[in-house]
Design a protein around this motif. Structure first.
Motif, PDB file in Angstrom:
ATOM      1  N   MET A  10     -11.368  -1.053 -11.496  1.00  0.00           N
ATOM      2  CA  MET A  10      -9.963  -0.549 -10.823  1.00  0.00           C
ATOM      3  C   MET A  10     -10.196  -0.591  -9.556  1.00  0.00           C
ATOM      4  SD  MET A  10      -8.546   2.562 -13.319  1.00  0.00           S
ATOM      5  CE  MET A  10      -9.798   3.195 -14.475  1.00  0.00           C
ATOM      6  N   LYS A  11     -10.000  -1.746  -8.682  1.00  0.00           N
ATOM      7  CA  LYS A  11     -10.256  -1.842  -7.498  1.00  0.00           C
ATOM      8  C   LYS A  11      -9.183  -1.082  -6.631  1.00  0.00           C
ATOM      9  CE  LYS A  11      -9.017  -6.015  -5.981  1.00  0.00           C
ATOM     10  NZ  LYS A  11      -9.066  -7.603  -5.271  1.00  0.00           N
ATOM     11  N   GLU A  12      -7.782  -0.702  -7.420  1.00  0.00           N
ATOM     12  CA  GLU A  12      -6.943   0.071  -6.439  1.00  0.00           C
ATOM     13  C   GLU A  12      -7.416   1.394  -6.218  1.00  0.00           C
ATOM     14  OE1 GLU A  12      -6.233  -1.856  -8.961  1.00  0.00           O
ATOM     15  OE2 GLU A  12      -4.777  -3.527  -8.253  1.00  0.00           O
ATOM     16  N   LEU A  13      -7.923   2.100  -7.449  1.00  0.00           N
ATOM     17  CA  LEU A  13      -8.503   3.408  -7.234  1.00  0.00           C
ATOM     18  C   LEU A  13      -9.618   3.446  -6.431  1.00  0.00           C
ATOM     19  CD1 LEU A  13      -7.979   4.615 -10.872  1.00  0.00           C
ATOM     20  CD2 LEU A  13      -6.506   5.000  -8.995  1.00  0.00           C
ATOM     21  N   ASP A  14     -10.405   2.561  -6.345  1.00  0.00           N
ATOM     22  CA  ASP A  14     -11.532   2.457  -5.421  1.00  0.00           C
ATOM     23  C   ASP A  14     -11.145   2.493  -4.211  1.00  0.00           C
ATOM     24  OD1 ASP A  14     -13.407   2.608  -7.635  1.00  0.00           O
ATOM     25  OD2 ASP A  14     -13.920   0.379  -7.700  1.00  0.00           O
ATOM     26  N   ASN A  15     -10.144   1.850  -3.659  1.00  0.00           N
ATOM     27  CA  ASN A  15      -9.586   1.739  -2.459  1.00  0.00           C
ATOM     28  C   ASN A  15      -9.016   3.074  -1.843  1.00  0.00           C
ATOM     29  OD1 ASN A  15     -10.164  -1.007  -1.767  1.00  0.00           O
ATOM     30  ND2 ASN A  15      -8.281  -1.591  -2.509  1.00  0.00           N
ATOM     31  N   LEU A  16      -8.493   3.479  -2.928  1.00  0.00           N
ATOM     32  CA  LEU A  16      -7.762   4.978  -2.578  1.00  0.00           C
ATOM     33  C   LEU A  16      -9.009   6.059  -2.158  1.00  0.00           C
ATOM     34  CD1 LEU A  16      -4.965   5.495  -5.067  1.00  0.00           C
ATOM     35  CD2 LEU A  16      -4.699   5.201  -2.549  1.00  0.00           C
ATOM     36  N   VAL A  17     -10.152   5.871  -2.783  1.00  0.00           N
ATOM     37  CA  VAL A  17     -11.101   6.865  -2.621  1.00  0.00           C
ATOM     38  C   VAL A  17     -11.928   6.397  -1.386  1.00  0.00           C
ATOM     39  CG1 VAL A  17     -13.732   7.369  -3.442  1.00  0.00           C
ATOM     40  CG2 VAL A  17     -11.763   7.307  -5.189  1.00  0.00           C
ATOM     41  N   LYS A  18     -11.889   5.151  -0.956  1.00  0.00           N
ATOM     42  CA  LYS A  18     -12.453   4.735   0.300  1.00  0.00           C
ATOM     43  C   LYS A  18     -11.710   5.434   1.423  1.00  0.00           C
ATOM     44  CE  LYS A  18     -14.141   0.540   0.485  1.00  0.00           C
ATOM     45  NZ  LYS A  18     -14.290  -0.906   0.778  1.00  0.00           N
ATOM     46  N   ILE A  19     -10.385   5.200   1.253  1.00  0.00           N
ATOM     47  CA  ILE A  19      -9.669   5.659   2.336  1.00  0.00           C
ATOM     48  C   ILE A  19      -9.466   7.166   2.345  1.00  0.00           C
ATOM     49  CG2 ILE A  19      -8.438   3.445   2.924  1.00  0.00           C
ATOM     50  CD1 ILE A  19      -6.196   4.323   1.579  1.00  0.00           C
TER      51      ILE A  19
END
Length: 51
Positions: free
Chosen positions: A1-10
């Motif tokens: 789930m790349k989108e969720l990982d990106n939200l965690v990253k930012i």
């Protein structure tokens, strides 16, 4: 789930460890709502809002 990982990253989403009891509670709630949605006397709108 790349989108969720990106939200965690930012820092827009906080990652939390899994909780088996919380998950089991959500499954029980979903099972109850699915049974309620099958009640024939409910309007179509109510059936969908329960699911």
């Amino acid at each position: 789930m790349k989108e969720l990982d990106n939200l965690v990253k930012i820092n827009k989403l906080k990652q939390e460890p899994p909780d088996a009891q919380e998950f089991a509670g959500m499954v029980r709630a979903a099972e109850t709502k699915l049974k309620d949605a099958a009640i024939s006397g409910l309007s179509v709108g109510s059936q969908f809002s329960l699911v």
